[in-house]
Design a protein around this motif. Structure first.
Motif, mmCIF file in Angstrom:
data_model
loop_
_atom_site.group_PDB
_atom_site.id
_atom_site.type_symbol
_atom_site.label_atom_id
_atom_site.label_comp_id
_atom_site.label_asym_id
_atom_site.label_seq_id
_atom_site.Cartn_x
_atom_site.Cartn_y
_atom_site.Cartn_z
ATOM 1 N N PHE A 1 29.973 -25.008 -1.857
ATOM 2 C CA PHE A 1 28.650 -25.053 -2.520
ATOM 3 C C PHE A 1 27.857 -26.150 -2.058
ATOM 4 C CE2 PHE A 1 28.662 -27.744 -6.267
ATOM 5 C CZ PHE A 1 29.839 -28.406 -6.118
ATOM 6 N N TRP A 2 26.558 -26.377 -2.586
ATOM 7 C CA TRP A 2 25.774 -27.615 -2.243
ATOM 8 C C TRP A 2 26.320 -28.911 -2.346
ATOM 9 C CZ3 TRP A 2 24.590 -31.597 -5.462
ATOM 10 C CH2 TRP A 2 24.749 -31.448 -6.757
ATOM 11 N N GLY A 3 27.370 -28.968 -3.110
ATOM 12 C CA GLY A 3 28.371 -30.211 -3.373
ATOM 13 C C GLY A 3 29.518 -30.486 -2.551
ATOM 14 N N GLY A 4 29.866 -29.472 -1.596
ATOM 15 C CA GLY A 4 30.862 -29.482 -0.819
ATOM 16 C C GLY A 4 31.731 -28.516 -0.957
ATOM 17 N N LYS A 5 33.189 -28.598 -0.414
ATOM 18 C CA LYS A 5 34.131 -27.684 -0.715
ATOM 19 C C LYS A 5 35.641 -28.339 -1.380
ATOM 20 C CE LYS A 5 35.978 -28.344 3.976
ATOM 21 N NZ LYS A 5 36.541 -27.963 5.343
ATOM 22 N N HIS A 6 35.095 -29.279 -1.880
ATOM 23 C CA HIS A 6 36.298 -29.759 -2.734
ATOM 24 C C HIS A 6 35.994 -30.286 -4.253
ATOM 25 C CE1 HIS A 6 37.618 -31.037 1.590
ATOM 26 N NE2 HIS A 6 38.848 -30.309 0.943
ATOM 27 N N CYS A 7 37.087 -30.063 -5.130
ATOM 28 C CA CYS A 7 36.951 -30.379 -6.264
ATOM 29 C C CYS A 7 38.288 -31.241 -6.799
ATOM 30 C CB CYS A 7 36.731 -29.280 -7.173
ATOM 31 S SG CYS A 7 38.198 -28.422 -7.724
ATOM 32 N N PHE A 8 37.915 -31.684 -7.876
ATOM 33 C CA PHE A 8 39.151 -32.780 -8.781
ATOM 34 C C PHE A 8 39.633 -31.899 -9.962
ATOM 35 C CE2 PHE A 8 40.640 -35.983 -11.711
ATOM 36 C CZ PHE A 8 41.514 -36.539 -10.613
ATOM 37 N N ASP A 9 40.843 -31.859 -9.738
ATOM 38 C CA ASP A 9 41.436 -31.221 -11.112
ATOM 39 C C ASP A 9 42.197 -32.011 -11.763
ATOM 40 O OD1 ASP A 9 40.737 -28.549 -10.315
ATOM 41 O OD2 ASP A 9 42.600 -28.116 -9.109
ATOM 42 N N PRO A 10 41.927 -32.426 -12.969
ATOM 43 C CA PRO A 10 42.435 -33.708 -13.735
ATOM 44 C C PRO A 10 44.170 -33.173 -14.514
ATOM 45 C CG PRO A 10 40.967 -32.688 -15.159
ATOM 46 C CD PRO A 10 40.819 -32.067 -13.639
ATOM 47 N N GLU A 11 44.776 -34.089 -14.296
ATOM 48 C CA GLU A 11 46.351 -33.768 -14.908
ATOM 49 C C GLU A 11 45.839 -33.530 -16.374
ATOM 50 O OE1 GLU A 11 49.252 -33.682 -14.019
ATOM 51 O OE2 GLU A 11 48.892 -34.027 -11.900
ATOM 52 N N PRO A 12 46.685 -32.785 -17.031
ATOM 53 C CA PRO A 12 46.429 -32.410 -18.619
ATOM 54 C C PRO A 12 46.800 -33.989 -19.189
ATOM 55 C CG PRO A 12 48.465 -31.289 -17.902
ATOM 56 C CD PRO A 12 47.832 -31.802 -16.625
ATOM 57 N N ILE B 1 28.528 -33.872 -10.288
ATOM 58 C CA ILE B 1 27.918 -34.776 -10.883
ATOM 59 C C ILE B 1 27.212 -36.153 -9.895
ATOM 60 C CG2 ILE B 1 28.209 -37.096 -12.440
ATOM 61 C CD1 ILE B 1 30.913 -35.765 -13.674
ATOM 62 N N GLY B 2 25.818 -36.052 -10.048
ATOM 63 C CA GLY B 2 25.145 -36.942 -9.500
ATOM 64 C C GLY B 2 24.384 -36.112 -8.055
ATOM 65 N N SER B 3 23.012 -36.468 -7.728
ATOM 66 C CA SER B 3 22.541 -35.818 -6.469
ATOM 67 C C SER B 3 23.174 -35.834 -5.335
ATOM 68 C CB SER B 3 21.033 -36.245 -6.580
ATOM 69 O OG SER B 3 21.158 -37.459 -6.174
ATOM 70 N N ASP B 4 24.179 -36.728 -4.974
ATOM 71 C CA ASP B 4 24.819 -36.898 -3.978
ATOM 72 C C ASP B 4 26.367 -36.114 -4.220
ATOM 73 O OD1 ASP B 4 25.743 -38.823 -5.704
ATOM 74 O OD2 ASP B 4 25.990 -40.229 -4.248
ATOM 75 N N ALA B 5 26.533 -35.494 -5.279
ATOM 76 C CA ALA B 5 27.612 -34.746 -5.370
ATOM 77 C C ALA B 5 28.789 -35.854 -5.408
ATOM 78 C CB ALA B 5 28.018 -33.476 -4.739
ATOM 79 N N ARG B 6 28.691 -36.981 -6.286
ATOM 80 C CA ARG B 6 29.622 -37.910 -5.971
ATOM 81 C C ARG B 6 30.978 -37.567 -6.684
ATOM 82 N NH1 ARG B 6 30.569 -43.845 -9.038
ATOM 83 N NH2 ARG B 6 31.935 -44.666 -7.352
ATOM 84 N N PHE B 7 31.035 -36.920 -7.622
ATOM 85 C CA PHE B 7 32.495 -36.242 -8.176
ATOM 86 C C PHE B 7 31.918 -34.785 -8.599
ATOM 87 C CE2 PHE B 7 34.910 -35.062 -11.725
ATOM 88 C CZ PHE B 7 36.083 -35.666 -11.410
ATOM 89 N N MET C 1 31.611 -34.982 -2.432
ATOM 90 C CA MET C 1 32.642 -36.026 -2.803
ATOM 91 C C MET C 1 33.396 -36.513 -1.646
ATOM 92 S SD MET C 1 35.402 -35.153 -6.004
ATOM 93 C CE MET C 1 36.169 -33.917 -5.296
ATOM 94 N N ASN C 2 33.774 -37.975 -1.810
ATOM 95 C CA ASN C 2 34.389 -38.481 -0.710
ATOM 96 C C ASN C 2 35.798 -38.328 -1.158
ATOM 97 O OD1 ASN C 2 35.360 -39.784 1.385
ATOM 98 N ND2 ASN C 2 34.209 -41.775 1.014
ATOM 99 N N ILE C 3 36.829 -37.360 -0.503
ATOM 100 C CA ILE C 3 38.226 -37.242 -0.839
ATOM 101 C C ILE C 3 38.955 -38.365 -0.249
ATOM 102 C CG2 ILE C 3 38.008 -34.906 -1.151
ATOM 103 C CD1 ILE C 3 39.285 -34.302 1.476
ATOM 104 N N LYS C 4 38.252 -39.321 0.485
ATOM 105 C CA LYS C 4 39.192 -40.379 0.992
ATOM 106 C C LYS C 4 39.238 -41.386 -0.212
ATOM 107 C CE LYS C 4 38.035 -40.049 5.757
ATOM 108 N NZ LYS C 4 36.705 -40.044 6.436
ATOM 109 N N ASP C 5 38.371 -41.317 -1.129
ATOM 110 C CA ASP C 5 38.597 -42.160 -2.384
ATOM 111 C C ASP C 5 39.703 -41.955 -3.102
ATOM 112 O OD1 ASP C 5 36.054 -43.282 -1.638
ATOM 113 O OD2 ASP C 5 34.815 -42.530 -3.332
ATOM 114 N N PHE C 6 40.367 -40.788 -3.009
ATOM 115 C CA PHE C 6 41.493 -40.269 -4.013
ATOM 116 C C PHE C 6 42.751 -40.641 -3.313
ATOM 117 C CE2 PHE C 6 37.779 -38.237 -5.264
ATOM 118 C CZ PHE C 6 37.653 -38.243 -6.625
#
Ligand SMILES: Nc1ncnc2c1ncn2[C@@H]1O[C@H](COP(=O)(O)OP(=O)(O)OP(=O)(O)O)[C@@H](O)[C@H]1O
Length: 382
Positions: A20-31, A167-173, A1-6
């Motif tokens: 993990f295979w998709g990197g070391k960042h995730c996105f936590d949505p606001e409720p 999500i996505g083979s490139d772990a876009r999200f 996931m490209n964190i610069k997009d956020f």
């Protein structure tokens, strides 16, 4: 996931997770609900979407038999929503599988995919007939039905995930990690149970669809369960008598675009674009469904006109009506359904072939018949 997009307007926050295979960042949505106001410039589009939906409700309600519209729409939804996720069945394969479900023998057996698509139809029917409120339990039950008996790893029917996904083979999200899933799902459940008067109920459905996909609660089947839930919510939230509107046909026309709209909400809070895109879809699909319904209704009248000149018409009426639910039959499938003997069923099928309502499907054993005119309208473009 490209964190610069956020950016600053992101609909949540980036946090660090165990690599993990998709990197070391995730996105936590606001409720939900978001800190976004429905803009006045979208009111005309919202009004048009609601008007089209109500027109569809009116047309559907006025049908002598709602399955004329519901059967084909369910199948279209199941085929297209599954196709978006790489699970393929043609209308013919789905109908034949439903007529005679033969178990897949290996994971690569195509009947696995036919089963998943047939399961999608069952999950839609289950949600529709359930008395459960729209919440986590019903969502798990839909997932359970969707993946029931499907071969493969990581399916875990009915269970929320216990591992990180991307999500996505490139772990876009990258959605939130499993240890925080319960918190996100509890918040979502509370929002599902609440009545949010800040937004129109139709808009609420699309807010929830975004949130569900962003949380990605399962290890597999999130795209499909999210869209199953969307159909169910549109029915519930907009007080429709039946689930007339299914959105996958619209999303599947530009799968990449649909995923981009979801992504842009996360990255930069682009709720307006997402909601506008969805409302345009409602206008388009509801309009198309009204036209399809009109064509099916006129064909049904014409079929009954043909039947009126034949002996045994009352019984044949029942069989023809059934063809609008599932336009495929074998002689052996009729005796139980219509309380007739095998020879009577055979004679009925022969009459319907003569009237050009049924045709024999080539190269099928046992002999299988389908209603080409119904089939062409119901599955047009698939
Ligand atoms: N950036 C995004 N943010 C949130 N959801 C997204 C995003 N991109 C895609 N999606 C949703 O995720 C779905 C695909 O997710 P994924 O590839 O993980 O599928 P899955 O869990 O295997 O589900 P299925 O088996 O139904 O494909 C898309 O159809 C869409 O609904």
């Amino acid at each position: 996931m490209n964190i610069k997009d956020f950016g600053k307007l992101a609909a949540g926050s980036i946090s660090e997770i165990t690599p993990f295979w998709g990197g070391k960042h995730c996105f936590d949505p606001e409720p939900l609900p978001p800190a976004w106001e429905f803009p006045t410039e979208l009111w005309p589009l919202l009004n048009e979407a609601v008007a089209q939906l109500m027109l569809l409700e009116g047309v559907g309600r006025s049908l002598p038999n709602p399955t004329i519209l519901l059967g084909p729409m369910r199948d279209r939804e199941a085929i297209l929503s599954s196709r978006m996720e790489g699970t393929f069945a043609t209308p013919q394969q789905l109908l034949l599988y439903e007529l005679e479900p033969i178990e897949a023998s290996t994971e690569s057996d195509p009947r696995n995919q036919f089963r998943e698509v047939a399961n999608y139809v069952k999950a839609l029917e289950h949600a529709d007939s359930s008395s459960l409120p729209t919440g986590l339990l019903l969502i798990r039950q839909m997932h359970e039905r969707l993946l029931d008996g499907v071969r493969g790893e990581n399916k875990e029917p009915g269970r929320f995930r216990r591992q990180q996904v991307a999500i996505g083979s490139d772990a876009r999200f990258v959605p939130p990690p499993p240890e925080r899933l319960t918190d996100f799902l509890d918040e979502l459940d509370a929002y599902l149970a609440a009545e949010d008067r800040r937004f129109h109920p139709l808009v609420v459905c699309f807010l929830i669809h975004y949130q569900f996909e962003t949380i990605h609660p399962f290890s597999d089947g999130n795209g499909r369960v999210g869209r199953l839930l969307l159909t169910h919510m549109i029915k519930q939230q907009c007080s429709l008598t039946m689930p007339w509107l299914h959105m996958s046909e619209y999303f599947s026309r530009d799968h990449g675009g649909y995923c981009n709209y979801l992504y842009r909400v996360s990255c930069s809070g682009e709720w307006q674009n997402w909601i506008e895109y969805c409302l345009q879809g409602v206008v388009r699909l509801a309009g198309e469904a009204v036209l399809r319904c009109d064509r099916l209704r006129r064909l049904r009248d014409e079929h009954f006109e043909r039947l009126s000149k034949t002996r045994g018409a009352v019984r044949l009426h029942g069989i023809v009506e059934g063809l609008y639910q599932t336009p495929v039959v074998t002689i052996a499938s009729l005796p139980e359904a219509y309380q007739v003997t095998y020879p009577t069923a055979k004679a009925d099928v022969e009459k319907l072939v003569k009237l050009e309502i049924l045709s024999e499907w080539p190269d099928k054993h046992p002999k299988t018949y389908y209603a080409p005119e119904i089939f062409d309208i119901a599955y047009e473009g698939l």
